[in-house]
Design a protein around this motif. Structure first.
Motif, PDB file in Angstrom:
ATOM      1  N   GLN A  47       0.691  -1.185   0.154  1.00 57.15           N
ATOM      2  CA  GLN A  47       0.107  -0.088  -0.160  1.00 57.15           C
ATOM      3  C   GLN A  47       0.812   1.287  -0.031  1.00 57.15           C
ATOM      4  OE1 GLN A  47      -3.285  -0.079  -0.701  1.00 57.15           O
ATOM      5  NE2 GLN A  47      -2.815  -2.317  -0.677  1.00 57.15           N
ATOM      6  N   ILE A  48       2.114   1.082  -0.378  1.00 55.55           N
ATOM      7  CA  ILE A  48       3.078   2.380  -0.285  1.00 55.55           C
ATOM      8  C   ILE A  48       2.883   2.723  -1.944  1.00 55.55           C
ATOM      9  CG2 ILE A  48       5.205   3.369  -0.367  1.00 55.55           C
ATOM     10  CD1 ILE A  48       5.850   1.096   1.993  1.00 55.55           C
ATOM     11  N   ASP A  49       2.224   3.647  -2.161  1.00 57.48           N
ATOM     12  CA  ASP A  49       1.889   4.220  -3.572  1.00 57.48           C
ATOM     13  C   ASP A  49       3.146   4.750  -4.140  1.00 57.48           C
ATOM     14  OD1 ASP A  49       0.666   4.906  -5.617  1.00 57.48           O
ATOM     15  OD2 ASP A  49      -1.282   5.609  -4.929  1.00 57.48           O
ATOM     16  N   ILE A  50       3.473   4.567  -5.409  1.00 59.63           N
ATOM     17  CA  ILE A  50       4.512   4.902  -6.093  1.00 59.63           C
ATOM     18  C   ILE A  50       4.204   6.006  -7.321  1.00 59.63           C
ATOM     19  CG2 ILE A  50       6.616   4.433  -7.518  1.00 59.63           C
ATOM     20  CD1 ILE A  50       6.704   3.892  -4.516  1.00 59.63           C
ATOM     21  N   GLY A  51       3.387   5.329  -8.188  1.00 57.62           N
ATOM     22  CA  GLY A  51       2.831   6.023  -9.276  1.00 57.62           C
ATOM     23  C   GLY A  51       1.831   7.160  -8.874  1.00 57.62           C
ATOM     24  N   GLY A  52       1.177   7.034  -8.035  1.00 61.85           N
ATOM     25  CA  GLY A  52       0.183   8.153  -7.513  1.00 61.85           C
ATOM     26  C   GLY A  52       0.934   9.291  -7.069  1.00 61.85           C
ATOM     27  N   PRO A  53       2.085   9.333  -6.113  1.00 63.57           N
ATOM     28  CA  PRO A  53       2.430  10.537  -5.726  1.00 63.57           C
ATOM     29  C   PRO A  53       3.225  11.110  -7.105  1.00 63.57           C
ATOM     30  CG  PRO A  53       2.983   8.873  -4.136  1.00 63.57           C
ATOM     31  CD  PRO A  53       2.249   8.269  -5.344  1.00 63.57           C
ATOM     32  N   ALA A  54       4.006  10.350  -7.648  1.00 63.52           N
ATOM     33  CA  ALA A  54       4.526  10.976  -9.069  1.00 63.52           C
ATOM     34  C   ALA A  54       3.474  11.653  -9.794  1.00 63.52           C
ATOM     35  CB  ALA A  54       5.143   9.862  -9.823  1.00 63.52           C
ATOM     36  N   LEU A  55       2.415  11.309 -10.074  1.00 64.62           N
ATOM     37  CA  LEU A  55       1.223  11.925 -10.810  1.00 64.62           C
ATOM     38  C   LEU A  55       0.934  13.129  -9.906  1.00 64.62           C
ATOM     39  CD1 LEU A  55      -1.049   8.977 -11.830  1.00 64.62           C
ATOM     40  CD2 LEU A  55       0.402  10.182 -13.194  1.00 64.62           C
ATOM     41  N   VAL A  56       0.695  13.084  -8.680  1.00 68.56           N
ATOM     42  CA  VAL A  56       0.499  14.323  -7.948  1.00 68.56           C
ATOM     43  C   VAL A  56       1.502  15.461  -7.976  1.00 68.56           C
ATOM     44  CG1 VAL A  56      -0.286  15.118  -5.633  1.00 68.56           C
ATOM     45  CG2 VAL A  56      -1.171  12.950  -6.409  1.00 68.56           C
ATOM     46  N   ARG A  57       2.616  15.052  -7.641  1.00 73.82           N
ATOM     47  CA  ARG A  57       3.725  15.918  -7.639  1.00 73.82           C
ATOM     48  C   ARG A  57       4.084  16.547  -9.056  1.00 73.82           C
ATOM     49  NH1 ARG A  57       7.407  16.270  -3.756  1.00 73.82           N
ATOM     50  NH2 ARG A  57       8.964  16.667  -5.142  1.00 73.82           N
TER      51      ARG A  57
END
Length: 550
Positions: free
Chosen positions: A138-148
């Motif tokens: 549940q450690i998101d990788i792609g999500g934070p990259a999209l957000v940032r």
């Protein structure tokens, strides 16, 4: 590593950006159907991933799978979906620059105007007690990259990380697109969102490291109570994140501005539900937290009454009382009825009608409890200004508490009584106390923790009868406690949060008729203090630990 050079002359201004293409990938699907239906009605193309794409299709809205954009299938059990130039170039392209627009055209990549992303439920997975491998997934990788990426490019892209913002996006469609000031605000929220998320991950890893090798930081010897505390592993970087709950009328004083922020995984007064009364103030929260902590130091039914972060009275229920929490309140109030006027009350059991009948005639700012019996609540509601709060289920304090100082923070483990064992106390003067007196000494020792230093608390039969707090020397605290107790001092027991540096403070208590004393010990003049207790024939115990509260 430096970023690209910036030449202002190359940029064209963009204020309102029409929404023509959106990328949506959310774990929290609240409001998703309404959002995508609104976007589709305005002709917005929607690109999505995995379960989000299915939910969009189920809502009757056309959706393009992200794999059609990247030309690459979702892989590694969903670990790789959006990490592709076909996605990120469409998000990061600064359309104010002709060179970026040309490069997108040459690459055959279309830009995104809206990105809606919220992250994997990491905190919820940790809270569920899941095994480490499940937590790591549940450690998101792609999500934070999209957000940032979207937040960095707020000049061109609106980034939404909360369903609470969906209505704003729908409204912007009717206005021709998102305004620059709105996109900047959304970007700030987005970076706060990822910072909070990464802070939760970092905190979990720190806990895992500490648990993996608890012997790496040994505690000091049992008699080293006045030296360094037990060591633990603190993270090299401390990420402090919280969400704005509400702004307050003012701060500690009327010229100060204030707000309350809540920790996403907190279970304290910040998460309490206000059922009735005036708006909570900054001081209400400070005193309320002190009251709740004092009441919850006890396993027995207990009530604490707080004024200016200090106890006016603390008590547990009298043995065999017909209404335990009402008994605890009556005994706590009797300690100092004058100071209790305008105080804050916390109970560690539901408020009963009998307790409510006592409280209703006493001017009280706040009453906090795990619950209110229905008839008690109806009675207390007649006091229109009385704030009634219920604590969240499973109230608990964080393991580590922070205090801001100029330029940084102090961090420490919380002072509490998880494993109080009075059999480890050392009798240093007088005859051993009987069980009844030992019960009172234990109560006084626990209750004393809630008192600001220098702290002296006198108690009798499970209730405080005199409190001396916040003085710059222990003698004055002893005089204050004795003065407030009056005749009740005779036969009571006393607790001191730290050692007596001289015998003079103890002598004030002895002259008032205190029958037994509990204190940490550890003064270079302990023998002088012990001799005074011995001469008076009073039992005195050393605990080997202190409970300063600044």
């Amino acid at each position: 590593m430096s970023g690209p050079q910036h030449d202002p002359s190359l940029y064209t201004h963009r204020d309102t950006v029409p929404i023509t293409r959106a990328l949506i990938s959310v774990s929290d699907k609240r409001g998703l159907a309404e959002l995508v239906q609104g976007l589709a009605t305005s002709g917005v193309e929607i690109v999505s991933t995995g379960s989000t794409a299915k939910a969009i299709a189920d809502a009757g809205v056309a959706v393009t799978e992200v794999s059609s954009v990247t030309g690459f299938p979702e892989s590694l059990d969903g670990r790789v979906k959006t990490l592709h130039p076909g996605v990120h170039a469409g998000i990061l392209a600064d359309l104010r620059l002709e060179s970026h627009r040309t490069q997108l055209a040459d690459l055959g990549i279309r830009p995104f105007d809206l990105v809606v992303v919220n992250l994997y439920p990491f905190r919820e997975t940790v809270a569920s007690g899941a095994e480490p491998d499940a937590v790591i997934e549940q450690i998101d990788i792609g999500g934070p990259a999209l957000v940032r990426a979207s937040a960095k490019n707020f000049a061109n892209v609106a980034i939404v990380v909360s369903p609470n913002r969906y209505d704003d996006i729908i409204a912007s469609l009717a206005e021709g697109g998102t305004r620059l000031d709105v996109r900047r605000t959304l970007a700030a929220e987005a970076f706060a969102h990822t910072a909070s998320y990464d802070g939760a991950v970092a905190g979990w890893f720190a806990e895992q490291l500490a648990a993996a090798d608890p012997g790496a930081f040994p505690a000091p010897a049992p008699d080293a109570f006045d030296g360094p505390g037990a060591h633990r592993s603190f993270p090299e970087t401390l990420a402090v994140s919280a969400e704005l709950s509400s702004t307050l009328r003012y701060g500690e004083n009327s010229h100060q501005q204030a707000a309350i922020y809540t920790s996403p995984d907190g279970h304290g007064i910040a998460q309490a539900t206000q059922l009735h009364g005036k708006e909570m103030s900054y001081n209400n929260y400070v005193d309320g937290d002190a009251a709740v902590r004092a009441a919850y130091d006890f396993a027995e039914p207990a009530v604490a009454i707080i004024k200016h972060a200090n106890p006016c009275g603390i008590a547990v229920a009298a043995p065999n009382a017909p209404d335990a929490i009402a008994s605890a309140h009556a005994r706590a109030h009797a300690c100092d009825p004058v100071s209790a006027f305008g105080g804050v009350i916390a109970a560690n059991r539901p408020v009963t009608l009998a307790m409510a009948e006592s409280v209703k005639d006493i001017f009280t700012e706040v009453l906090i409890a795990p619950a209110f019996e229905s008839d008690a609540f109806e009675l207390l509601k007649t006091k229109k200004n009385l704030r009634l709060l219920t604590l969240p289920e499973g109230y608990r304090r964080e393991d580590t508490e922070l205090r801001q100082i100029s330029g940084g923070f102090l961090a420490q483990t919380v002072d509490r009584f998880d494993e109080l064992d009075r059999s480890r106390w050392t009798l240093v003067a007088g005859d051993a106390a009987d069980e009844t007196m030992l019960d009172d000494l234990e109560f006084a020792w626990k209750a004393c923790r809630s008192v600001k230093s220098n702290a002296i608390l006198l108690a009798s039969h499970g209730a405080s009868v005199g409190v001396g707090m916040g003085q710059v020397n222990r003698v004055d605290s002893c005089h204050l406690a004795v003065s407030r107790a009056g005749d009740r001092a005779r036969g009571s027991v006393a607790a001191s949060d730290a050692f007596f540096p001289f015998a003079d403070g103890l002598e004030v208590l002895l002259e008032a008729g205190v029958a037994a004393v509990v204190q940490p010990g550890g003064s270079v003049r302990d023998e002088e203090v012990i001799a005074a207790a011995q001469k008076a024939g009073v039992a005195m115990y050393f605990t080997g630990e202190r409970h300063f509260f600044h």
